[in-house]
Design a protein around this motif. Structure first.
Motif, PDB file in Angstrom:
ATOM      1  N   ALA A   1      21.757 -14.406 -43.892  1.00 39.27           N
ATOM      2  CA  ALA A   1      22.850 -15.325 -44.251  1.00 39.27           C
ATOM      3  C   ALA A   1      23.696 -14.750 -45.382  1.00 39.27           C
ATOM      4  CB  ALA A   1      22.280 -16.696 -44.636  1.00 39.27           C
ATOM      5  N   PHE A   2      23.046 -14.175 -46.389  1.00 43.89           N
ATOM      6  CA  PHE A   2      23.803 -13.537 -47.472  1.00 43.89           C
ATOM      7  C   PHE A   2      24.660 -12.384 -46.935  1.00 43.89           C
ATOM      8  CE2 PHE A   2      20.466 -14.864 -50.828  1.00 43.89           C
ATOM      9  CZ  PHE A   2      21.194 -15.979 -51.192  1.00 43.89           C
ATOM     10  N   ALA A   3      24.044 -11.512 -46.130  1.00 38.34           N
ATOM     11  CA  ALA A   3      24.749 -10.324 -45.640  1.00 38.34           C
ATOM     12  C   ALA A   3      25.968 -10.690 -44.797  1.00 38.34           C
ATOM     13  CB  ALA A   3      23.785  -9.439 -44.843  1.00 38.34           C
ATOM     14  N   VAL A   4      25.781 -11.614 -43.857  1.00 32.12           N
ATOM     15  CA  VAL A   4      26.900 -12.017 -42.994  1.00 32.12           C
ATOM     16  C   VAL A   4      27.877 -12.900 -43.771  1.00 32.12           C
ATOM     17  CG1 VAL A   4      27.534 -13.232 -40.863  1.00 32.12           C
ATOM     18  CG2 VAL A   4      25.501 -11.760 -40.907  1.00 32.12           C
ATOM     19  N   GLY A   5      27.343 -13.725 -44.659  1.00 35.22           N
ATOM     20  CA  GLY A   5      28.211 -14.580 -45.472  1.00 35.22           C
ATOM     21  C   GLY A   5      29.167 -13.778 -46.344  1.00 35.22           C
ATOM     22  N   ILE A   6      28.662 -12.709 -46.956  1.00 28.03           N
ATOM     23  CA  ILE A   6      29.530 -11.829 -47.756  1.00 28.03           C
ATOM     24  C   ILE A   6      30.629 -11.253 -46.879  1.00 28.03           C
ATOM     25  CG2 ILE A   6      29.673  -9.629 -49.008  1.00 28.03           C
ATOM     26  CD1 ILE A   6      26.746 -10.178 -49.942  1.00 28.03           C
ATOM     27  N   LEU A   7      30.231 -10.773 -45.711  1.00 26.56           N
ATOM     28  CA  LEU A   7      31.202 -10.168 -44.803  1.00 26.56           C
ATOM     29  C   LEU A   7      32.299 -11.156 -44.416  1.00 26.56           C
ATOM     30  CD1 LEU A   7      31.754  -7.541 -43.209  1.00 26.56           C
ATOM     31  CD2 LEU A   7      30.462  -8.568 -41.336  1.00 26.56           C
ATOM     32  N   LEU A   8      31.891 -12.368 -44.046  1.00 31.14           N
ATOM     33  CA  LEU A   8      32.881 -13.362 -43.625  1.00 31.14           C
ATOM     34  C   LEU A   8      33.675 -13.930 -44.793  1.00 31.14           C
ATOM     35  CD1 LEU A   8      30.950 -15.386 -40.887  1.00 31.14           C
ATOM     36  CD2 LEU A   8      32.692 -13.621 -40.569  1.00 31.14           C
ATOM     37  N   PHE A   9      32.983 -14.303 -45.872  1.00 29.86           N
ATOM     38  CA  PHE A   9      33.674 -14.924 -47.001  1.00 29.86           C
ATOM     39  C   PHE A   9      34.577 -13.921 -47.708  1.00 29.86           C
ATOM     40  CE2 PHE A   9      34.188 -16.335 -51.361  1.00 29.86           C
ATOM     41  CZ  PHE A   9      34.519 -17.661 -51.197  1.00 29.86           C
ATOM     42  N   SER A  10      33.980 -12.893 -48.272  1.00 31.07           N
ATOM     43  CA  SER A  10      34.780 -11.916 -49.022  1.00 31.07           C
ATOM     44  C   SER A  10      35.697 -11.136 -48.098  1.00 31.07           C
ATOM     45  CB  SER A  10      33.865 -10.965 -49.800  1.00 31.07           C
ATOM     46  OG  SER A  10      33.183 -11.669 -50.813  1.00 31.07           O
ATOM     47  N   GLY A  11      35.183 -10.769 -46.935  1.00 32.58           N
ATOM     48  CA  GLY A  11      36.006  -9.998 -45.997  1.00 32.58           C
ATOM     49  C   GLY A  11      37.271 -10.728 -45.593  1.00 32.58           C
ATOM     50  N   SER A  12      37.153 -12.024 -45.302  1.00 36.05           N
ATOM     51  CA  SER A  12      38.345 -12.786 -44.910  1.00 36.05           C
ATOM     52  C   SER A  12      39.314 -12.920 -46.081  1.00 36.05           C
ATOM     53  CB  SER A  12      37.956 -14.156 -44.359  1.00 36.05           C
ATOM     54  OG  SER A  12      37.337 -14.955 -45.350  1.00 36.05           O
ATOM     55  N   LEU A  13      38.774 -13.040 -47.297  1.00 36.67           N
ATOM     56  CA  LEU A  13      39.665 -13.132 -48.465  1.00 36.67           C
ATOM     57  C   LEU A  13      40.366 -11.806 -48.730  1.00 36.67           C
ATOM     58  CD1 LEU A  13      37.634 -15.369 -50.960  1.00 36.67           C
ATOM     59  CD2 LEU A  13      39.571 -16.016 -49.501  1.00 36.67           C
ATOM     60  N   TYR A  14      39.656 -10.678 -48.565  1.00 37.15           N
ATOM     61  CA  TYR A  14      40.299  -9.372 -48.720  1.00 37.15           C
ATOM     62  C   TYR A  14      41.447  -9.232 -47.718  1.00 37.15           C
ATOM     63  CZ  TYR A  14      36.279  -7.775 -51.506  1.00 37.15           C
ATOM     64  OH  TYR A  14      35.307  -7.626 -52.467  1.00 37.15           O
ATOM     65  N   LEU A  15      41.167  -9.583 -46.474  1.00 33.86           N
ATOM     66  CA  LEU A  15      42.207  -9.467 -45.446  1.00 33.86           C
ATOM     67  C   LEU A  15      43.374 -10.416 -45.724  1.00 33.86           C
ATOM     68  CD1 LEU A  15      40.004  -9.156 -42.236  1.00 33.86           C
ATOM     69  CD2 LEU A  15      41.421  -7.378 -43.285  1.00 33.86           C
ATOM     70  N   LEU A  16      43.068 -11.623 -46.169  1.00 29.79           N
ATOM     71  CA  LEU A  16      44.117 -12.587 -46.517  1.00 29.79           C
ATOM     72  C   LEU A  16      44.998 -12.040 -47.633  1.00 29.79           C
ATOM     73  CD1 LEU A  16      45.492 -15.392 -46.580  1.00 29.79           C
ATOM     74  CD2 LEU A  16      43.630 -16.146 -48.065  1.00 29.79           C
ATOM     75  N   ALA A  17      44.378 -11.555 -48.705  1.00 30.80           N
ATOM     76  CA  ALA A  17      45.142 -11.040 -49.843  1.00 30.80           C
ATOM     77  C   ALA A  17      45.972  -9.828 -49.446  1.00 30.80           C
ATOM     78  CB  ALA A  17      44.204 -10.674 -50.991  1.00 30.80           C
ATOM     79  N   PHE A  18      45.383  -8.961 -48.655  1.00 31.30           N
ATOM     80  CA  PHE A  18      46.054  -7.709 -48.291  1.00 31.30           C
ATOM     81  C   PHE A  18      47.162  -7.930 -47.265  1.00 31.30           C
ATOM     82  CE2 PHE A  18      46.108  -3.291 -46.622  1.00 31.30           C
ATOM     83  CZ  PHE A  18      46.306  -2.643 -47.829  1.00 31.30           C
ATOM     84  N   SER A  19      46.939  -8.829 -46.321  1.00 32.26           N
ATOM     85  CA  SER A  19      47.903  -9.011 -45.232  1.00 32.26           C
ATOM     86  C   SER A  19      48.827 -10.204 -45.433  1.00 32.26           C
ATOM     87  CB  SER A  19      47.163  -9.187 -43.903  1.00 32.26           C
ATOM     88  OG  SER A  19      46.509 -10.445 -43.866  1.00 32.26           O
ATOM     89  N   GLY A  20      48.361 -11.214 -46.184  1.00 29.27           N
ATOM     90  CA  GLY A  20      49.152 -12.425 -46.352  1.00 29.27           C
ATOM     91  C   GLY A  20      49.081 -13.362 -45.158  1.00 29.27           C
TER      92      GLY A  20
END
Length: 121
Positions: free
Chosen positions: A74-93
């Motif tokens: 849960a931690f491993a996939v949660g990091i990927l989904l939570f932080s990953g989606s925020l990185y993509l949001l910030a980078f792409s808008g």
């Protein structure tokens, strides 16, 4: 599983340093203040949960069981989904990417609940 969680925690920690530095130096002039805060939130949650994976890995050397395995996953996939989606949001808008973030957050919560249960059993 001990080595897996330790390796994942170390890998996510390493990636957090790289992405944090990238945000602080390369993106500071390119992102709005709001999107830079989104990036920083992603780095912050990634670091805390990388540390949680490291702690889980150390704990797994003393305790075994399905609860720890589910917590780590849960931690491993949660990091990927939570932080990953925020990185993509910030980078792409692209704001629709923020719709993925709550699923990652829910997995992070599940990870903490499973860790708590594993320790209390």
């Amino acid at each position: 599983m001990t080595k897996l969680w330790l390796a994942m925690g170390a890998g996510y920690g390493l990636l957090g340093v790289v992405l944090g530095a990238f945000g602080a130096h390369a993106l500071r002039e390119r992102l709005s203040e709001d999107m830079l805060r989104v990036w920083e939130t992603a780095v912050n949650y990634q670091f805390w949960h990388a540390l949680a994976l490291l702690a889980l890995g150390l704990l797994a050397s003393r305790l075994a069981g399905a609860w720890l395995t589910v917590a780590g996953a849960a931690f491993a996939v949660g990091i990927l989904l939570f932080s990953g989606s925020l990185y993509l949001l910030a980078f792409s808008g692209v704001r629709v990417l923020g719709a993925v973030t709550p699923f990652g957050g829910l997995l992070l919560i599940v990870g903490w609940v499973c860790l708590l249960v594993a320790v209390l059993r």
